[in-house]
Motif scaffolding. Structure first.
Motif, PDB file in Angstrom:
ATOM      1  N   PRO A 115      34.664 -65.041 -24.644  1.00 56.82           N
ATOM      2  CA  PRO A 115      36.035 -65.052 -25.379  1.00 56.82           C
ATOM      3  C   PRO A 115      35.214 -64.496 -26.864  1.00 56.82           C
ATOM      4  O   PRO A 115      34.273 -64.656 -27.169  1.00 56.82           O
ATOM      5  N   GLY A 116      36.338 -63.790 -27.570  1.00 57.46           N
ATOM      6  CA  GLY A 116      35.872 -63.147 -28.754  1.00 57.46           C
ATOM      7  C   GLY A 116      37.100 -62.974 -29.746  1.00 57.46           C
ATOM      8  O   GLY A 116      38.228 -63.089 -29.212  1.00 57.46           O
ATOM      9  N   THR A 117      36.849 -62.868 -30.981  1.00 58.12           N
ATOM     10  CA  THR A 117      38.090 -62.746 -32.087  1.00 58.12           C
ATOM     11  C   THR A 117      37.476 -61.586 -32.864  1.00 58.12           C
ATOM     12  O   THR A 117      36.480 -61.515 -33.158  1.00 58.12           O
ATOM     13  N   GLY A 118      38.432 -60.517 -33.104  1.00 56.20           N
ATOM     14  CA  GLY A 118      38.111 -59.576 -34.256  1.00 56.20           C
ATOM     15  C   GLY A 118      39.361 -59.374 -34.882  1.00 56.20           C
ATOM     16  O   GLY A 118      40.395 -59.814 -34.678  1.00 56.20           O
ATOM     17  N   THR A 119      38.894 -58.647 -36.123  1.00 54.21           N
ATOM     18  CA  THR A 119      40.044 -58.370 -37.045  1.00 54.21           C
ATOM     19  C   THR A 119      40.144 -56.709 -37.287  1.00 54.21           C
ATOM     20  O   THR A 119      38.933 -56.206 -37.318  1.00 54.21           O
ATOM     21  N   VAL A 120      40.966 -56.245 -37.080  1.00 59.24           N
ATOM     22  CA  VAL A 120      41.085 -54.699 -37.187  1.00 59.24           C
ATOM     23  C   VAL A 120      42.457 -54.473 -38.219  1.00 59.24           C
ATOM     24  O   VAL A 120      43.374 -55.136 -38.102  1.00 59.24           O
ATOM     25  N   ARG A 121      42.315 -53.635 -39.045  1.00 59.66           N
ATOM     26  CA  ARG A 121      43.349 -52.986 -40.168  1.00 59.66           C
ATOM     27  C   ARG A 121      43.726 -51.606 -39.417  1.00 59.66           C
ATOM     28  O   ARG A 121      43.126 -50.809 -39.299  1.00 59.66           O
ATOM     29  N   PHE A 122      45.213 -51.659 -38.977  1.00 62.40           N
ATOM     30  CA  PHE A 122      45.827 -50.740 -38.647  1.00 62.40           C
ATOM     31  C   PHE A 122      46.726 -50.022 -39.603  1.00 62.40           C
ATOM     32  O   PHE A 122      47.230 -50.675 -40.476  1.00 62.40           O
ATOM     33  N   ASN A 123      46.668 -48.638 -39.610  1.00 62.34           N
ATOM     34  CA  ASN A 123      47.750 -48.118 -40.244  1.00 62.34           C
ATOM     35  C   ASN A 123      48.460 -47.133 -39.429  1.00 62.34           C
ATOM     36  O   ASN A 123      47.862 -46.428 -38.310  1.00 62.34           O
ATOM     37  N   ASP A 142      50.105 -43.450 -39.536  1.00 60.50           N
ATOM     38  CA  ASP A 142      50.271 -42.188 -40.141  1.00 60.50           C
ATOM     39  C   ASP A 142      52.029 -41.652 -40.061  1.00 60.50           C
ATOM     40  O   ASP A 142      52.869 -42.214 -39.193  1.00 60.50           O
ATOM     41  N   GLU A 143      52.019 -40.287 -40.494  1.00 53.75           N
ATOM     42  CA  GLU A 143      53.591 -39.867 -40.609  1.00 53.75           C
ATOM     43  C   GLU A 143      54.102 -39.529 -39.191  1.00 53.75           C
ATOM     44  O   GLU A 143      55.249 -39.614 -39.036  1.00 53.75           O
ATOM     45  N   SER A 144      53.298 -39.083 -38.190  1.00 50.75           N
ATOM     46  CA  SER A 144      53.429 -38.929 -37.226  1.00 50.75           C
ATOM     47  C   SER A 144      53.750 -39.985 -36.120  1.00 50.75           C
ATOM     48  O   SER A 144      54.273 -39.974 -35.109  1.00 50.75           O
ATOM     49  N   GLY A 145      53.603 -41.257 -36.574  1.00 55.89           N
ATOM     50  CA  GLY A 145      53.823 -42.640 -35.802  1.00 55.89           C
ATOM     51  C   GLY A 145      52.551 -42.870 -35.167  1.00 55.89           C
ATOM     52  O   GLY A 145      52.420 -43.949 -34.296  1.00 55.89           O
ATOM     53  N   LYS A 146      51.508 -42.293 -35.131  1.00 55.98           N
ATOM     54  CA  LYS A 146      50.031 -42.673 -34.556  1.00 55.98           C
ATOM     55  C   LYS A 146      49.307 -43.653 -35.266  1.00 55.98           C
ATOM     56  O   LYS A 146      49.387 -43.837 -36.755  1.00 55.98           O
ATOM     57  N   ILE A 147      48.880 -44.801 -34.501  1.00 55.51           N
ATOM     58  CA  ILE A 147      48.252 -46.058 -34.976  1.00 55.51           C
ATOM     59  C   ILE A 147      46.507 -45.466 -35.296  1.00 55.51           C
ATOM     60  O   ILE A 147      46.140 -44.804 -34.217  1.00 55.51           O
ATOM     61  N   HIS A 148      46.175 -45.955 -36.307  1.00 52.20           N
ATOM     62  CA  HIS A 148      44.571 -45.682 -36.479  1.00 52.20           C
ATOM     63  C   HIS A 148      44.029 -47.053 -36.995  1.00 52.20           C
ATOM     64  O   HIS A 148      44.854 -47.876 -37.677  1.00 52.20           O
ATOM     65  N   GLY A 149      42.970 -47.397 -36.443  1.00 46.99           N
ATOM     66  CA  GLY A 149      42.409 -48.650 -36.938  1.00 46.99           C
ATOM     67  C   GLY A 149      40.914 -48.524 -37.535  1.00 46.99           C
ATOM     68  O   GLY A 149      40.179 -47.539 -37.205  1.00 46.99           O
ATOM     69  N   GLN A 150      40.591 -49.727 -38.006  1.00 47.12           N
ATOM     70  CA  GLN A 150      39.300 -49.815 -38.747  1.00 47.12           C
ATOM     71  C   GLN A 150      38.689 -51.163 -38.755  1.00 47.12           C
ATOM     72  O   GLN A 150      39.790 -52.207 -39.057  1.00 47.12           O
ATOM     73  N   GLU A 151      37.654 -51.446 -38.593  1.00 47.93           N
ATOM     74  CA  GLU A 151      37.195 -52.802 -38.388  1.00 47.93           C
ATOM     75  C   GLU A 151      36.271 -53.215 -39.574  1.00 47.93           C
ATOM     76  O   GLU A 151      36.070 -52.332 -40.184  1.00 47.93           O
TER      77      GLU A 151
END
Length: 113
Positions: free
Chosen positions: A94-102, A104-113
Motif C-alpha cells: 500500500p502507498g499514498t501519494g500527492t499529485v498536483r494536476f492541472n 491545459d486549454e486543450s483539456g489534457k491533464i498534466h501532473g507533478q509530484e
C-alpha cells in the motif's frame, strides 16, 4: 494479442480525452494514465521504445498498480488546478501519494509530484 492491447490502449486514451473535455477534476482513468506515462518516461528515458515494448510496460503497470481511491481538491485561486491524494497498492504494497494536476486549454491533464 498485442493488437488487442494496442486497440484497448487506444480506446482508453480516446475515452480519457472525451472525459477531459469536461474541464473538471481528473478522472480515475486520467490518474492511471499519469502513472503509466510517468513509468514509461522512467523506463525509456533515453530510448525510443517499439509499440510492443510500450504495450508491455502499459500492461505491467495496469496489472501492478491498483488505485484504491483518490480525493482531489481545487487549489484556491486557480480554475483548473487540483491537489489530489491518491491511495494505491503497487506490487502488493500500500502507498499514498500527492499529485498536483492541472488541465491545459486543450483539456489534457498534466501532473507533478
Amino acid at each position: 494479442m498485442m493488437k488487442k492491447i494496442l486497440k484497448y490502449s487506444g480506446f482508453v486514451c480516446a475515452l480519457s480525452l472525451l472525459t477531459a473535455c469536461s474541464g473538471g477534476e481528473p478522472t480515475k482513468d486520467e490518474v492511471m494514465d499519469y502513472f503509466i506515462q510517468k513509468n514509461l518516461n522512467m523506463r525509456f528515458m533515453f530510448q525510443h521504445p517499439s509499440d510492443e515494448q510500450r504495450a508491455q510496460v502499459i500492461e505491467l503497470v495496469k496489472k501492478g498498480l491498483d488505485i484504491q481511491s483518490y480525493n482531489c481538491k481545487a487549489v484556491e485561486g486557480f480554475q483548473k488546478v487540483w491537489d489530489c491524494k491518491i491511495n494505491f497498492i503497487a506490487e502488493n504494497k500500500p502507498g499514498t501519494g500527492t499529485v498536483r494536476f492541472n488541465r491545459d486549454e486543450s483539456g489534457k491533464i498534466h501532473g507533478q509530484e
